[in-house]
Design a protein around this motif. Structure first.
Motif, PDB file in Angstrom:
ATOM      1  N   PHE A 199       0.851  -1.187   0.000  1.00  0.00           N
ATOM      2  CA  PHE A 199       0.000   0.000   0.000  1.00  0.00           C
ATOM      3  C   PHE A 199       0.883   1.232   0.000  1.00  0.00           C
ATOM      4  O   PHE A 199       1.769   1.371   0.843  1.00  0.00           O
ATOM      5  N   MET A 200       0.631   2.120  -0.973  1.00  0.00           N
ATOM      6  CA  MET A 200       1.414   3.342  -1.101  1.00  0.00           C
ATOM      7  C   MET A 200       0.529   4.559  -0.834  1.00  0.00           C
ATOM      8  O   MET A 200      -0.287   4.956  -1.673  1.00  0.00           O
ATOM      9  N   ALA A 201       0.673   5.136   0.357  1.00  0.00           N
ATOM     10  CA  ALA A 201      -0.074   6.341   0.694  1.00  0.00           C
ATOM     11  C   ALA A 201       0.480   7.518  -0.106  1.00  0.00           C
ATOM     12  O   ALA A 201       1.687   7.615  -0.321  1.00  0.00           O
ATOM     13  N   GLY A 202      -0.388   8.394  -0.555  1.00  0.00           N
ATOM     14  CA  GLY A 202       0.066   9.555  -1.318  1.00  0.00           C
ATOM     15  C   GLY A 202       0.082   9.346  -2.812  1.00  0.00           C
ATOM     16  O   GLY A 202       0.424  10.260  -3.564  1.00  0.00           O
TER      17      GLY A 202
ATOM     18  N   GLY B 157      -1.884  -1.363  -3.745  1.00  0.00           N
ATOM     19  CA  GLY B 157      -2.965  -0.456  -3.395  1.00  0.00           C
ATOM     20  C   GLY B 157      -2.432   0.943  -3.152  1.00  0.00           C
ATOM     21  O   GLY B 157      -1.245   1.127  -2.874  1.00  0.00           O
ATOM     22  N   SER B 158      -3.306   1.925  -3.258  1.00  0.00           N
ATOM     23  CA  SER B 158      -2.866   3.313  -3.058  1.00  0.00           C
ATOM     24  C   SER B 158      -4.076   4.185  -2.744  1.00  0.00           C
ATOM     25  O   SER B 158      -5.222   3.787  -2.949  1.00  0.00           O
ATOM     26  N   THR B 159      -3.780   5.380  -2.243  1.00  0.00           N
ATOM     27  CA  THR B 159      -4.859   6.345  -2.047  1.00  0.00           C
ATOM     28  C   THR B 159      -5.457   6.757  -3.389  1.00  0.00           C
ATOM     29  O   THR B 159      -6.647   7.021  -3.493  1.00  0.00           O
ATOM     30  N   HIS B 160      -4.623   6.779  -4.423  1.00  0.00           N
ATOM     31  CA  HIS B 160      -5.055   7.082  -5.778  1.00  0.00           C
ATOM     32  C   HIS B 160      -3.889   6.795  -6.712  1.00  0.00           C
ATOM     33  O   HIS B 160      -2.757   6.619  -6.264  1.00  0.00           O
ATOM     34  N   THR B 161      -4.176   6.711  -8.004  1.00  0.00           N
ATOM     35  CA  THR B 161      -3.123   6.518  -9.002  1.00  0.00           C
ATOM     36  C   THR B 161      -2.779   7.871  -9.608  1.00  0.00           C
ATOM     37  O   THR B 161      -3.678   8.636  -9.960  1.00  0.00           O
TER      38      THR B 161
END
Length: 746
Positions: A611-614, A638-642
């Motif tokens: 998971f990559m925040a930001g 996963g991420s907050t957004h791409t």
């Protein structure tokens, strides 16, 4: 490999299929957000095929349907619970019964409110399906919340704002932790958790140590020679904020969530011994953030998906509008969806653009040969393909796919030449890797860079990318040098703000003569085997995953939240068969993993969840797919957004002012005045406005009113209707078409 899209789709369908009322037909009730989640993996037709006669929005006016039982698929908000209770509180009950499915965990006090309300006798069951996340690709999930970027990295607007900003970021991280937990539960995994602890910068944004948020200092009498334990809790709490990175807080939120879920569901992360899944090793979740690799978001990438999203106006990575030539030769605008259902897209999206074009042409010529449409040599170029496609009206679907990707490839290559990307990308790669294509130190980097900054043929957005990469290559530059770079590039004030905002991302931009190089423990490894000179840089995430699998990842840089694999071996009984749940608040996992083509049913691979925040880049997503095969692991990102380079730079322009004026957050970050419960935060996030009550019919002109009532009542489907006859099936289809304009919005 288990596709997240397939898993999510199957869990939604399993929930709908689990409800079998006596009359067979049922109604589905959704809210605005759950409807979007459902529509992201299921088509309207798929839902109606499951004996669903009507889909209704819970916040709109609904006529009572006492002859049908209803499936409520909702967000677990106080507002929705009140709406459910209201449906069964009046003399005229809305439905014959209610089967409740919440997209994630329901708060205990809301559960008690339901079971002690007038609706209780009508409740047939309650389950939490934990599907509140967006499965964007087979190996990718997202929160689709770009505003979290500002919550993570925007500095508070003054000393007095630190406390409220800290409250806000902790609320947001707690929410993000819930979403990651949902993914783990959907995958039926209780993973080991590692998190990124950067060594080259302190906590950022609202988590930056400050007197407003730091606990009081320890008494002056505390001796420095004492051990950490002997110095007391005050000293430890005072110093703990120095390591309160967002990744650490997030890791412990997820750890606590999973432990709590395990207590309530002892059979979580278990399989029957006879199941192939029982042999799967325990997964690992790696939580990191955008600051781990600040080079990847600025680089031009030349693999198909990454390049197309960088250069073309693709919305949210999926929607692309292009000129399509119809069978009569006229051009019309057409909007295509780039998704895993497009087999052409999934085959070429991670290929280098040159290879992707070759593949498209080869597949096109094979298509012509198999269908005997043309005689002759076939297509030798993209223009040949374009001419032939105009003459294939009888193969509409395949024609549209080839036409779409032909258009995208042509547009990308035109921009590649127009914007001098070969020269720009060469400088970018030299800055990012620290070496030239020949493997030597880039001694002439300034001489190559300045003409590009001076050129009016190079767009300013690309100049920002060059300057940002050069500053990182030098680990900061003197302020006067930075000012000269801005002058050469003729950057606007907003573009200069974007470069200056690197400071808020843990990057050093100013450098004095006495400053030493930052000691980064994590660096991108040089890749001398790369075939393409303009694609030499590989995201840092690639090195992290390779080192983790090899057991070489630095534990001080990526510590474990609680257990480490060597300290907590997986007991043989962990994946034992679960008993059937019997309580009202039950959960019946129904996981299925389709085997790879040609693979045995018993072959399972370990899982890595990142998971990559930001925000994560498309290049990092590509590496996860490629490393899945290279490392023999199922890897999910996963991420907050791409993010795309343009969107990332635009966000950097507004990070100093809390996102005000940005695309994702026009009004900037909200201000928090005090503590509140998580449920209050959640209720605000998913609040929906009730639709106004329908206007009463006019008293005059009774005849038209009677006709209107008959028209509305006529298409209602009775539970006793037979669905075997052609006539009934046709009438049902017509009814569904009529309802599309109202509630059927998928």
């Amino acid at each position: 490999m288990s596709s997240l899209i397939t898993l999510t789709r199957n869990k939604f369908l399993e929930a709908i299929r689990s409800v079998n009322p006596p009359g067979r037909w049922k109604i589905l009730v959704v809210d605005d957000h759950s409807q979007k989640l459902l529509g992201s993996v299921l088509k309207q037709f798929d839902i109606l095929e499951e004996n669903v006669t009507l889909i209704e929005s819970i916040n709109s006016h609904r006529d009572p349907q006492p002859g049908f039982e209803a499936i409520y698929l909702l967000m677990p908000t106080s507002q929705n619970v009140d709406r459910i209770i209201k449906d069964f509180s009046s003399a005229a009950k809305q439905y014959a019964g209610a089967h409740l499915f919440f997209t994630e965990g329901l708060d205990e006090h809301l559960f008690e409110r339901l079971t002690s309300s007038p609706a209780e006798p009508f409740l047939r069951g309650l389950r939490e399906v934990f599907l509140n996340f967006w499965a964007t690709e087979a190996q990718a999930f997202s929160l689709q919340d770009p505003g979290l970027f500002f919550s993570l990295y925007s500095p508070p607007r003054g000393d007095l704002a630190f406390k409220s900003a800290r409250i806000r970021i902790e609320e947001d991280l707690r929410f993000v932790g819930k979403i990651i937990t949902n993914v783990c539960i959907t995958l039926n995994e209780f993973p080991f958790i590692r998190y990124y602890m950067p060594s080259h910068h302190p906590p950022l944004g609202a988590l930056k140590p400050h007197a407003e948020t730091r606990p009081p200092p320890p008494p002056e009498s505390s001796a420095r020679w004492r051990t950490n334990l002997a110095r007391g809790a005050e000293a430890r709490a005072y110093e703990a904020v120095e390591g309160d990175h967002a990744t650490k807080l997030l890791a412990f939120f997820v750890q606590n969530n999973l432990e709590e879920h395990k207590k309530q569901n002892p059979d979580f992360a278990k399989y029957p011994p006879s199941s192939p899944e029982a042999s799967r090793p325990r997964a690992t979740l790696i939580i990191t953030d955008r600051t781990m690799d600040m080079l990847a978001p600025f680089l031009h990438e030349f693999t198909y998906q990454a390049m197309a999203n960088d250069l073309l106006p693709i919305q949210n990575g999926t929607k692309y509008t292009y000129k399509f030539q119809s069978s009569v030769g006229a051009y019309e605008d057409k909007t295509a969806t780039l998704s895993d259902s497009d087999s052409v897209w999934t085959e070429v999206r991670h290929m280098h653009m040159r290879e992707a074009i070759d593949k498209l042409m080869a597949d096109f010529n094979k298509f012509l040969q198999e269908n005997a449409v043309f005689k002759g040599e076939g297509a030798a170029s993209l223009n040949d393909m374009k001419e032939m496609l105009a003459n294939l009206p009888q193969y509409q679907e395949q024609r549209e796919k080839f036409s779409l990707h032909l258009n995208m490839a042509q547009e990308c290559m035109a921009i590649f030449e127009r914007d001098k990307l070969p020269l720009v990308a060469n400088v970018e790669q030299n800055c990012a890797t620290g070496v030239t294509a020949e493997g030597k130190s880039p001694k002439n980097l300034v001489e190559e860079m300045v003409p590009l900054l001076d050129s009016r043929e190079v767009v300013n957005m690309n100049k920002v990318r060059i300057v940002a990469l050069y500053i990182q290559h030098r680990d900061g530059v003197p302020e006067e040098d930075r000012r000269r770079l801005y002058q050469h590039a003729r950057l606007s004030l907003a573009e200069q703000d974007a470069v200056n905002a690197l400071l808020h991302m843990g990057v050093r931009i100013n450098r004095l003569a006495a400053d030493r190089d930052s000691k980064r423990k994590l660096k991108q490894k040089s890749n001398n085997d790369e075939e393409y000179e303009l694609s030499r840089y590989k995201p840092v995430l690639k090195a992290v995953l390779e080192e983790h699998v090899a057991g070489k990842l630095d534990n001080s840089l990526f510590p474990y939240a609680k257990e480490a694999p060597s300290a907590a071996p997986l007991p043989s009984s962990l994946r034992s068969p679960p008993p059937q749940p019997t309580s009202l608040r039950s959960q019946k996992p129904s996981w299925h993993r389709a085997p790879k083509p040609g693979a045995s049913q018993s072959e399972v691979r370990g899982r890595l969840i990142i998971f990559m925040a930001g925000g994560a880049t498309f290049s990092e997503l590509r590496e996860c797919y490629q490393l899945s095969n290279a490392l023999n692991k199922d890897i999910y990102l996963g991420s907050t957004h791409t993010i795309t380079p343009r969107a990332f730079i635009e966000d950097l322009m507004a990070v100093e002012i809390g996102g005000v004026g940005s695309q994702s957050m026009k009004n900037g970050l909200r201000e928090r005045s005090g503590q509140r419960s998580y449920q209050e935060f959640y209720d605000e996030k998913y609040y929906t406005q009730d639709a106004p009550a329908p206007r009463p019919a006019p008293t005059s002109r009774p005849a038209p009113r009677e006709r209107e009532r008959e028209r509305l009542q006529a298409p209602k489907l009775s539970p006793s209707n037979s669905v075997n006859s052609t006539t009934t099936t046709q009438s049902v289809k017509e009814e569904k078409k009529k309802k599309k304009g109202g509630l059927f919005r998928f």
